[in-house]
Motif scaffolding. Structure first.
Motif, PDB file in Angstrom:
ATOM      1  N   ILE A  47      23.670  42.012  35.192  1.00  0.00           N
ATOM      2  CA  ILE A  47      24.828  41.145  34.973  1.00  0.00           C
ATOM      3  C   ILE A  47      24.975  40.244  36.203  1.00  0.00           C
ATOM      4  N   VAL A  48      25.089  38.955  35.963  1.00  0.00           N
ATOM      5  CA  VAL A  48      25.319  37.984  37.032  1.00  0.00           C
ATOM      6  C   VAL A  48      26.752  37.486  36.902  1.00  0.00           C
ATOM      7  N   VAL A  49      27.529  37.610  37.970  1.00  0.00           N
ATOM      8  CA  VAL A  49      28.928  37.185  37.958  1.00  0.00           C
ATOM      9  C   VAL A  49      29.030  35.819  38.645  1.00  0.00           C
ATOM     10  N   GLY A  50      29.108  34.778  37.832  1.00  0.00           N
ATOM     11  CA  GLY A  50      29.188  33.425  38.367  1.00  0.00           C
ATOM     12  C   GLY A  50      28.043  32.568  37.887  1.00  0.00           C
ATOM     13  N   ALA A  51      28.365  31.455  37.232  1.00  0.00           N
ATOM     14  CA  ALA A  51      27.339  30.587  36.649  1.00  0.00           C
ATOM     15  C   ALA A  51      27.142  29.313  37.448  1.00  0.00           C
ATOM     16  N   GLY A  52      27.338  29.411  38.777  1.00  0.00           N
ATOM     17  CA  GLY A  52      27.015  28.295  39.657  1.00  0.00           C
ATOM     18  C   GLY A  52      25.537  28.259  39.954  1.00  0.00           C
ATOM     19  N   LEU A  53      25.161  27.484  40.965  1.00  0.00           N
ATOM     20  CA  LEU A  53      23.740  27.298  41.249  1.00  0.00           C
ATOM     21  C   LEU A  53      23.049  28.606  41.612  1.00  0.00           C
ATOM     22  N   ALA A  54      23.646  29.412  42.486  1.00  0.00           N
ATOM     23  CA  ALA A  54      23.014  30.672  42.877  1.00  0.00           C
ATOM     24  C   ALA A  54      22.824  31.587  41.677  1.00  0.00           C
ATOM     25  N   GLY A  55      23.830  31.622  40.775  1.00  0.00           N
ATOM     26  CA  GLY A  55      23.700  32.435  39.574  1.00  0.00           C
ATOM     27  C   GLY A  55      22.602  31.948  38.658  1.00  0.00           C
ATOM     28  N   LEU A  56      22.467  30.635  38.520  1.00  0.00           N
ATOM     29  CA  LEU A  56      21.408  30.078  37.674  1.00  0.00           C
ATOM     30  C   LEU A  56      20.033  30.360  38.259  1.00  0.00           C
TER      31      LEU A  56
ATOM     32  N   ASP B 230      39.502  27.529  26.555  1.00  0.00           N
ATOM     33  CA  ASP B 230      39.995  26.312  27.208  1.00  0.00           C
ATOM     34  C   ASP B 230      38.850  25.315  27.214  1.00  0.00           C
ATOM     35  N   ASP B 231      39.050  24.195  26.564  1.00  0.00           N
ATOM     36  CA  ASP B 231      37.992  23.201  26.412  1.00  0.00           C
ATOM     37  C   ASP B 231      38.108  22.073  27.433  1.00  0.00           C
ATOM     38  N   SER B 232      38.771  22.332  28.537  1.00  0.00           N
ATOM     39  CA  SER B 232      38.958  21.300  29.557  1.00  0.00           C
ATOM     40  C   SER B 232      37.616  20.794  30.067  1.00  0.00           C
ATOM     41  N   GLU B 233      37.624  19.561  30.541  1.00  0.00           N
ATOM     42  CA  GLU B 233      36.409  18.979  31.092  1.00  0.00           C
ATOM     43  C   GLU B 233      36.041  19.668  32.402  1.00  0.00           C
ATOM     44  N   ARG B 234      34.826  19.457  32.834  1.00  0.00           N
ATOM     45  CA  ARG B 234      34.308  20.071  34.052  1.00  0.00           C
ATOM     46  C   ARG B 234      35.248  19.798  35.233  1.00  0.00           C
ATOM     47  N   GLY B 235      35.538  20.854  35.979  1.00  0.00           N
ATOM     48  CA  GLY B 235      36.332  20.731  37.194  1.00  0.00           C
ATOM     49  C   GLY B 235      37.823  20.739  37.003  1.00  0.00           C
ATOM     50  N   VAL B 236      38.290  20.434  35.801  1.00  0.00           N
ATOM     51  CA  VAL B 236      39.732  20.408  35.538  1.00  0.00           C
ATOM     52  C   VAL B 236      40.276  21.838  35.566  1.00  0.00           C
ATOM     53  N   LYS B 237      41.444  22.014  36.156  1.00  0.00           N
ATOM     54  CA  LYS B 237      42.032  23.345  36.250  1.00  0.00           C
ATOM     55  C   LYS B 237      42.310  23.892  34.857  1.00  0.00           C
ATOM     56  N   SER B 238      41.794  25.095  34.571  1.00  0.00           N
ATOM     57  CA  SER B 238      41.917  25.691  33.238  1.00  0.00           C
ATOM     58  C   SER B 238      43.035  26.724  33.213  1.00  0.00           C
ATOM     59  N   ASN B 239      43.393  27.163  32.001  1.00  0.00           N
ATOM     60  CA  ASN B 239      44.481  28.132  31.880  1.00  0.00           C
ATOM     61  C   ASN B 239      44.041  29.524  32.355  1.00  0.00           C
ATOM     62  N   ARG B 240      45.017  30.345  32.662  1.00  0.00           N
ATOM     63  CA  ARG B 240      44.753  31.730  33.054  1.00  0.00           C
ATOM     64  C   ARG B 240      45.474  32.691  32.112  1.00  0.00           C
TER      65      ARG B 240
ATOM     66  N   LEU C 281      28.914  24.861  33.925  1.00  0.00           N
ATOM     67  CA  LEU C 281      27.665  25.448  34.391  1.00  0.00           C
ATOM     68  C   LEU C 281      27.140  24.670  35.601  1.00  0.00           C
ATOM     69  N   GLY C 282      26.711  25.407  36.594  1.00  0.00           N
ATOM     70  CA  GLY C 282      26.253  24.785  37.834  1.00  0.00           C
ATOM     71  C   GLY C 282      27.308  24.771  38.906  1.00  0.00           C
ATOM     72  N   GLY C 283      28.574  24.972  38.522  1.00  0.00           N
ATOM     73  CA  GLY C 283      29.653  25.092  39.491  1.00  0.00           C
ATOM     74  C   GLY C 283      29.757  23.922  40.436  1.00  0.00           C
TER      75      GLY C 283
END
Length: 568
Positions: A14-23, A212-222, A47-49
């Motif tokens: 399991i990889v926690v985080g889908a940024g560059l290091a995770g990819l 939450d279908d917000s665009e990349r970088g936009v603050k999403s709901n919690r 994706l890519g963070g």
């Protein structure tokens, strides 16, 4: 909502985080035929963070691009620069056990990273399809000591396609592995706990967040709508740093070393860069080291068209702008030269008791020397548009995004004369009013030094040295001229703010990216890579970064984790 059914997919990792290091980690695991479940609290659009938003700069050592530009680099010189910048000094008793010291593993990671940047990194990335621009930039030019902080030579290789291209070369093979059934993404999954059994990490528990279908970088709901409990033979934490968690930054701010934590701070990373996984991983037995080392920039400007809260952009300056603190005193020495010594500049700025400073420059300087961090601020390079690149960078006038900030940015003042410029600066100051006579005296003194091709002004000497670099002379450093010469006007002033960006400390790891317990032993099943691990070892950069090493650190440490787990 009930726990999602993953019974049809049994991951090895399991990889926690889908940024560059995770990819990168996932890419290496999928190549080895391992099944990987990637968790991320954001949606697929992210994706890519943070790497997506980056300029895409990469440090290579003795590259073909350097050699073509007449730059003589070597592993020995790069190692000297890295060690001089890192200034590792936390070695404890010198062992790898309980008394090992916080810099034990970072120093070993640094040695391995420089070797990687010389022998492997460029070919590894180019084989995946990455290309670099032929011009090599000179970032963090140093503190003036041969064995001190800074790059002795240009090493900053700009990716053709910037950050999105660095992400793409790993994302595409990972998505292909997803189609083959080796990889599965679980978005809107927020990790809250690492599951342990018999001293080993065997899974992740957490909370399902509402779609939450917000665009990349936009603050999403919690909004919490359920929970999950997922198991695997190993977990890799690649959750990024703490750059949008200003409270956590201020808690560990190195006050004694650089000055008081800034009251006004703007964010160079999206809101989801919250640092939550540090404490969660520590609760599972991992060790965090070098918490007080962080890489905040002093050239931050408020984004006039923000994507996330407190969205900031960094000016990537050439060396010619004059730099003044909040009291109107010119910064001194090499740390008074833009782009030379970030931490040294921070110390001078915060020593005033204020958290901002000023550039004063000319239109000629802004046209040639101002670049902006961020893929979205460099559409010509990000879009890989050669015609647009030539129009934007070589034509008369500042690049479009820079001109937009000059016209719309709240931190910019433009005037035809110094009196009007200082008056405009005083309308946006957050501290003392600037004295026109004081500012003018310092500018005139600097301008007098230009009567000869030599002189004693450190900044002018750096500018002359910079223009010996082919890249700098051609596209990066303006021809020296008097600031108060009307032929180079109008005058421009920029209020510079402290901008949060990178964590330099983090989870302590060995060279296989295994997290370490307090006694120095690897924790079975637990790995970490990227910024959450201080880009390797818990602080591979030490006290200072050479730039072009953050994306590279994600790649190097993620690759190490993937290769180590592929061997299991």
């Amino acid at each position: 909502m009930s726990t999602p059914d993953h019974s049809d997919f049994t991951p090895d990792v399991i990889v926690v985080g889908a940024g560059l290091a995770g990819l990168v980690t996932t890419h290496e695991l999928a190549k080895a035929g391992k099944k990987v479940l990637v968790l991320d609290q954001e949606n697929r659009k992210n994706l890519g963070g943070q790497a997506h938003w980056s300029l895409g700069g990469l440090l290579f050592v003795d590259s073909p691009e350097q050699r073509r530009m007449g730059i003589k680099d070597s592993v020995e010189l790069a190692t000297q620069d890295w060690n001089g910048s890192a200034a590792f000094d936390r070695f404890g008793d010198g062992t790898d056990g309980p008394g090992r010291g916080e810099d034990h593993w970072p120093q070993q990671w640094a040695k391995a990273y420089v070797r990687f940047a010389h022998e492997t990194k460029r070919d590894y990335l180019h084989d995946l399809g990455l290309k670099s621009l032929p011009f090599v930039g000179w970032a963090e030019r140093g503190d003036g000591r041969a064995d001190g902080h800074g790059n002795s030579v240009p090493r900053f290789h700009l990716t053709w396609g910037t950050g999105p291209e660095v992400v793409r070369i790993f994302l595409e093979p990972v998505e292909a592995a997803e189609q083959r059934g080796l990889v599965r993404f679980a978005f809107r999954h927020r990790a809250d706990e690492l599951v342990t059994a018999d001293g080993a990490v065997v899974g992740v528990r957490g909370t399902l967040l509402a779609p939450d279908d917000s665009e990349r970088g936009v603050k999403s709901n919690r909004d919490e709508v359920g929970d999950f409990d997922l198991r695997a033979d190993a977990v890799v934490v690649t959750s990024g740093g703490i750059g949008h968690n200003h409270e956590l930054m201020r808690k560990h701010w190195p006050t004694e070393r650089v000055g008081p934590a800034p009251r006004h701070m703007i964010s160079g990373v999206p809101a989801h860069v919250d640092g939550r996984m540090l404490a969660i991983t520590e609760s599972a037995g991992a060790t965090i080291v070098n918490r007080d080392r962080m890489w905040a920039y002093v050239e931050g400007i408020h984004n006039w068209d923000p994507v996330w809260p407190d969205h900031a952009i960094r000016i990537l300056p050439g060396p010619s702008s004059m730099w003044f603190d909040a009291n109107g005193d010119r910064l001194t020495g090499m740390s008074g030269v833009p782009g030379a010594d970030s931490i040294g500049s921070m110390k001078q700025i915060l020593a005033t008791g204020h958290d901002y400073s000023w550039f004063i420059l000319t239109q000629s300087i802004i046209e040639k020397e101002f670049a902006l961090s961020g893929s979205e601020q460099n559409p010509d390079i990000t879009g890989k548009d050669v015609k647009f690149l030539l129009q934007s960078r070589l034509a008369k006038g500042a690049p479009g995004p820079v001109e937009d900030f000059k016209q719309h940015g709240e931190d910019f003042v433009v005037a035809d004369n110094l009196a009007d410029l200082v008056a405009g600066m005083n309308t946006i100051t957050r501290g003392p009013a600037l004295d026109l006579d004081k500012v003018e005296r310092q500018i005139v003194a600097r301008d007098r030094e230009l009567a000869n091709e030599f002189g004693k002004d450190v900044q002018l000497m750096v500018m002359a040295n910079a223009r010996r670099s082919r890249t700098d002379k051609l596209i990066r450093v303006a021809k020296p001229h008097r600031i108060l010469d009307p032929a180079h006007g109008p005058l421009v002033a920029v209020r510079l703010n402290i901008l949060s960006r990178k964590s330099l400390g983090g989870l302590e790891t060995n060279l296989d990216s295994q997290c370490l317990a307090a006694d120095g032993s690897p924790i079975p099943g637990l790995y970490a890579a990227g910024e959450v691990a201080g880009f390797g070892g818990g602080g591979v950069h030490g006290y200072n970064a050479l730039e072009g090493t953050f994306l590279g650190g994600c790649i190097f440490s993620g690759r190490a984790a993937g290769l180590a787990l592929a061997r299991r």
